[in-house]
Structure formats: C-alpha cells, structure tokens
Design a protein around this motif. Structure first.
Motif, PDB file in Angstrom:
ATOM      1  N   HIS A 314     -10.342 -34.069  39.085  1.00 39.21           N
ATOM      2  CA  HIS A 314     -10.369 -34.612  37.728  1.00 39.21           C
ATOM      3  C   HIS A 314     -11.567 -34.093  36.937  1.00 39.21           C
ATOM      4  N   ILE A 317     -10.663 -31.428  34.740  1.00 44.80           N
ATOM      5  CA  ILE A 317      -9.791 -31.841  33.636  1.00 44.80           C
ATOM      6  C   ILE A 317     -10.588 -32.535  32.540  1.00 44.80           C
ATOM      7  N   GLY A 343      -5.959 -29.385  28.789  1.00 44.47           N
ATOM      8  CA  GLY A 343      -6.286 -30.500  29.670  1.00 44.47           C
ATOM      9  C   GLY A 343      -5.106 -31.409  29.932  1.00 44.47           C
ATOM     10  N   HIS A 346      -2.511 -29.763  32.466  1.00 43.53           N
ATOM     11  CA  HIS A 346      -2.965 -29.738  33.858  1.00 43.53           C
ATOM     12  C   HIS A 346      -3.228 -31.150  34.393  1.00 43.53           C
ATOM     13  N   TYR A 347      -3.536 -32.100  33.513  1.00 44.83           N
ATOM     14  CA  TYR A 347      -3.708 -33.472  33.990  1.00 44.83           C
ATOM     15  C   TYR A 347      -2.391 -34.042  34.500  1.00 44.83           C
ATOM     16  N   PHE A 351      -1.992 -35.284  38.208  1.00 42.97           N
ATOM     17  CA  PHE A 351      -1.679 -36.699  38.420  1.00 42.97           C
ATOM     18  C   PHE A 351      -0.477 -36.846  39.346  1.00 42.97           C
ATOM     19  N   ALA A 378     -10.140 -39.351  32.959  1.00 42.71           N
ATOM     20  CA  ALA A 378      -9.407 -38.433  32.092  1.00 42.71           C
ATOM     21  C   ALA A 378      -8.613 -39.149  31.001  1.00 42.71           C
TER      22      ALA A 378
END
Length: 539
Positions: A314, A317, A343, A346-347, A351, A378
């Motif tokens: 994280h 991110i 961001g 890719h988060y 996740f 994030a």
C-alpha cells in the motif's frame, strides 16, 4: 596444580639458563590449576615457539608464529604484551572483523588510505577479500527467506555475517525507520486541519500545535534521512540488498511520502502558497519507483503481484493519492488527475489480490499484524484527494471515505488481533492510516455537519494522537534505554548462492544393521542397510 600435586601459593618466575628456556608458572585461582609457559629463544632463527604445558594433560600444545622484534636472540617484550592484551580484550578482535567489509562501500580501502595518511599503514588484503559483491537475484530471497515479510532465515540457509554478535548500527538500521516520520508528520497535518476546518471550530484549536509538530517532523525527517544517507555512503551493499528485496522495496516510497506530508502540513504563517516546481521535484522519484514496481507486478516472474502481495504494498499506492492531494491544493489539475488515476487502477488490483491472498497463503505473524492498518490509508487519502480535485466532497470522495471507515472499524473491533506481540518498527503502521482516517472524517464533517460526524472526527483524532504519542515514547524507550529497537537485519545478510548439500553419513545403528544382515551375495550396500521385516527374518 604442579607436578607434585600441590598448588603453588604465588606466581613463581624461574629462569632456566642451562636449558635455554624462560619458565613462568602462573596459578589460576578460579579453576585451581597452573599453567607453565615456556618460551624457546633460538639464536639463529627468526621464529619463536610458544609451548603451554598443563599438568593435567600429558601433551603439550605448541603454536608457532612469526617473531617480531627479535634482536640478537632476545625477544621483544612489547610483542608479548600485545598478544596478552588481545586475549584479555576480545572487543579488539571484534573491531577488526573482516566479514563486514563486503557490505562496505569501499571494502576498507578508505580506512587504509586514512591510516596511511596518519602514518600507520595497514597490511594489504588479498585479492580474494576485495571481490566486489554480486547483486542478489530475487529468487535467492525466496529460496533463503520465509514468512510473509521474507525476514526469517530458512533452516537450511546460512548468512554471510556473524549471527552471534551485534552488527554495526548502520547495518541494523532499516529503510522502514521512515515509518516514524510518516506518523509524526501526518499529525502536523491533522492538527492544522483541526485548527482550520469549519467542522472543528468549536474546539478552538490554536495553530501553535501545528507549528510545534511540524518543526518536530522536520527535525525527525532530517535525522532519520541523515542516518540512512550515511548507510548509503558507508554500506551501499546493504542498501542495494534492501532495494532488491521484494518486500522492502516498498519502503523506499516512505521518504518521499514524508516530504509530501511536510509540504501539506506546513503552517500557514510560514508559507501561504507553496511553489509549483516543488510538486514536480517530489513526484519525480515516486514516478520512477512506480515504473519499476508496477512494471514488475504486471510483467510476471518472481516479482509478480500474486507472489509478493503484502499489506506493505500500500505504500507504493498511497504516494499517488498524497501527491494528487498536494498538487490539487496547489491549483494543478492534469498532474493530480494522472497520479490519482494510476493509484486508483493499481489500488483495485492490489486490494483484490490481498483479499485473495490472505486466506490461501501464509498468514502474517503477530509481530506484523499492525501493517493491516495500511488497508485504511489509501482510501482515506484518496477521498481527500478527489474532494480537492473536484472542489467538493462529492459522491466519489464519499465512496472512498466510507470504504476507509468500514475497514477501520472492521480492524478496530478485533482487539485480540493486535495484542500479545513484541514491539517493533511495524507498530508505526498504525499511525498515519489512523491519522488519515481522522482527517478524512473532518473533511466529511465539513460537508455533512451534525453531532455524529463531529463526534466521530474528534474521537478519531484523539485515538490517533494517543497512538502516535504512545508509540513515540515506546520507540525512544526501546532505542535509548533497552537498546533493542534495531536487531540484526537477517534479510540483507543471506548468501548469494545456495548452500552445498551435506553428505549423508550412516549412524552406528545403520552400520550394525548392515553387518548383521548383509551377506556375501548381496553387494548393494544401500539395500543391505534397510531394516528387514519380521517376515524376512523368519525365513
């Protein structure tokens, strides 16, 4: 005890001129025995022979070393005193441990140059000791280490540094120490928001708290960065191994995120408007790191995301959302949206991967449970970044905020999940995600102002402040009083090659079985070593 079975009452020195030996008899009161040391003084050879005769042993233990300072057959007493001092002071040998040279930037060359300038030349090491270390492939980290954070050495592996002594401080100083900077600098942002947000005006918070915390954060970032810069200069190989570590590489985002926090938390009385080029300077290293990390996630291999997925990811991110928040607050538009989009994409992938990974792969040990709070960081920062880009806390910002709030509560209710483990730097993973959730709650309370939202933002702020204060005091206690904050960093000391397989030796029972059941017709030793069954013995 002497040869007559009696203990000498005092130290007795005898000179045996007839035999050519100097005999010294010394009593050891602790173990109640005496040693007799005889030094042979030859007249025509440049070597001396040190024989230690022990009454309880029928043999003598002799060691031969080169004589230094022998002139006219008379030994130099200073050489003997030097050897005795080295035996009495084992730390002297520790300071000259050559095993740390492979991690030094100059492999000891700078020390030799400085010694030559002082008029104390050192011996030139052999070429085998000056071999430049090779870059470790990622496969070696997975082969030699185990655990979710890849910090535990496997039983079949060996490390290149001594494991029975404390290493130099810089070798034990990890990149994760920047987590302390993230926690304290995020507090400066929170108290700035408490003093300026319309939803918390009833608290009458003074900006002086923001001033104090910001200057403390600046000093802390400067100290931590200076120490790690010394590690880069003096032990570059250790830094390179941390960078190649598939999990540690995420913490290289932390220094730049800490600088972004300092820019966001700067007191209004110091700087009313930050210069726009500052944003580009801070986001350039983050962009370069993302090109490496995200490319490895996508390209596959040992560094693919499904292999290295960890809550610490994280950190790679959060930098996008913090940068988008800072850029939008400066008045920029395209750049913040770009980093927000990168961001967000890719988060979502991270996740989902972490949710799929945690039930199927190795679970995190208790010492690393605090990193679960990075799940909250994030979406909290993303909600504030999108609200700043849009100019209002709209539905997109509220969706991210509600996700962060749910994750916060789902972790907070599991009290037993975060108890009963030893303090470490991983505890600082509690801090800036909790602070980010508190700041997002203030932004939301400014849009939806009622007793519930105001109580929530005050409660989250108190919890975040108490957590940072407790961790800061505990860190100082472990660093300066208990001195166990930085243990030996096993993850950077693995060997660059797999250990050789050990030869298989048969024990005594196998040999007895072979001699008992082997026949002249059976020439297969391994087959003869097998223990016969009852049916075979009855035939």
């Amino acid at each position: 005890m002497d040869h007559n079975g009696e203990h000498p009452a005092s130290v007795e020195v005898k000179e045996c001129h007839a035999s050519g030996f100097d005999s010294i008899s010394v009593e050891n009161e602790t173990n109640n025995f005496s040693n007799q040391i005889k030094v042979w003084q030859p007249s025509n050879v440049d070597e001396r022979k040190l024989c230690i005769s022990m009454p309880s042993s029928p043999t003598n233990h002799c060691h031969v070393d080169e004589a230094k300072g022998l002139e006219n057959g008379v030994p130099d007493s200073s050489a003997n005193i030097k050897n005795i001092n080295q035996q009495q002071h084992p730390n002297h040998k520790k300071l000259k441990d050559k095993r740390f040279d492979s991690f030094k930037t100059w492999s000891g060359r700078l020390e030799r140059q400085l010694s030559n300038l002082r008029g104390k030349p050192q011996e030139i090491e052999s070429d085998s000791e000056n071999i430049e270390p090779l870059a470790l492939p990622v496969d070696r980290f997975f082969d030699a280490l185990e655990g979710p954070e890849l910090e535990t050495l496997r039983a079949s592996e060996e490390i290149v540094l001594p494991d029975n002594k404390t290493w130099p401080f810089l070798l034990r100083y990890p990149i994760s120490a920047f987590g302390i900077c993230l926690g304290v600098s995020s507090q400066a942002i929170m108290w700035k928001t408490l003093a300026t947000s319309p939803s918390t005006k009833f608290l009458h918070i003074n900006l002086i708290i923001n001033h104090i915390l910001w200057w403390i954060s600046v000093a802390l970032v400067a100290i931590v960065a200076s120490i790690y810069l010394l590690k880069v200069i003096l032990y570059f190989e250790a830094v390179r191994r941390e960078y190649y570590h598939p999990i540690r590489v995420n913490f290289f985002f932390a220094p730049w995120i800490a600088l972004l926090f300092l820019a966001l938390g700067v007191p209004p009385s110091l700087v009313s408007k930050l210069p726009v080029p500052l944003w580009y300077v801070l986001m350039t290293p983050i962009f370069c790191l993302e090109l490496k990390i995200y490319g490895q996630w996508m390209s596959g291999g040992q560094r693919r995301l499904s292999k290295v997925a960890n809550p610490s990811n994280h950190l790679s991110i959060v930098g996008n959302f913090v940068g988008a928040l800072l850029g939008a607050s400066m008045g920029l538009k395209e750049g913040p949206i770009f980093f927000f989009a990168v961001g967000l994409a890719h988060y979502v992938v991270l996740f989902v991967t972490l949710y799929q990974r945690l039930p199927t792969n190795d679970t995190l040990p208790k010492d690393l449970h605090p990193v679960f709070f990075l799940f909250v960081a994030a979406p909290s920062v993303a909600s504030m970044a999108w609200a700043t880009i849009q100019g209002s806390f709209d539905n997109g910002a509220r969706i991210a905020y509600f996700i962060a709030l749910f994750l916060y509560f789902s972790l907070a209710v599991r009290v037993n999940f975060f108890r009963g483990f030893k303090f470490s730097l991983a505890w600082w993973a509690y801090t800036f995600p909790m602070t980010g959730a508190a700041i997002a709650a203030m932004r939301y309370a400014s849009e939806v102002t009622n007793i519930v939202t105001q109580t929530l933002c005050v409660t989250l702020s108190i919890v975040a402040t108490l957590t940072v204060t407790a961790l800061l005091v505990t860190t100082i206690l472990h660093a300066f009083v208990l001195r166990d904050l930085f243990p030996n960093d096993i993850a950077i000391a693995i060997s660059d090659r797999k250990p050789k397989p050990h030869k298989k030796w048969f024990n005594l029972s196998d040999i007895e079985t072979f001699l008992k059941f082997a026949s002249s017709d059976n020439k297969d030793i391994e087959a003869a070593l097998k223990i016969p069954t009852p049916e075979a013995t009855s035939v």
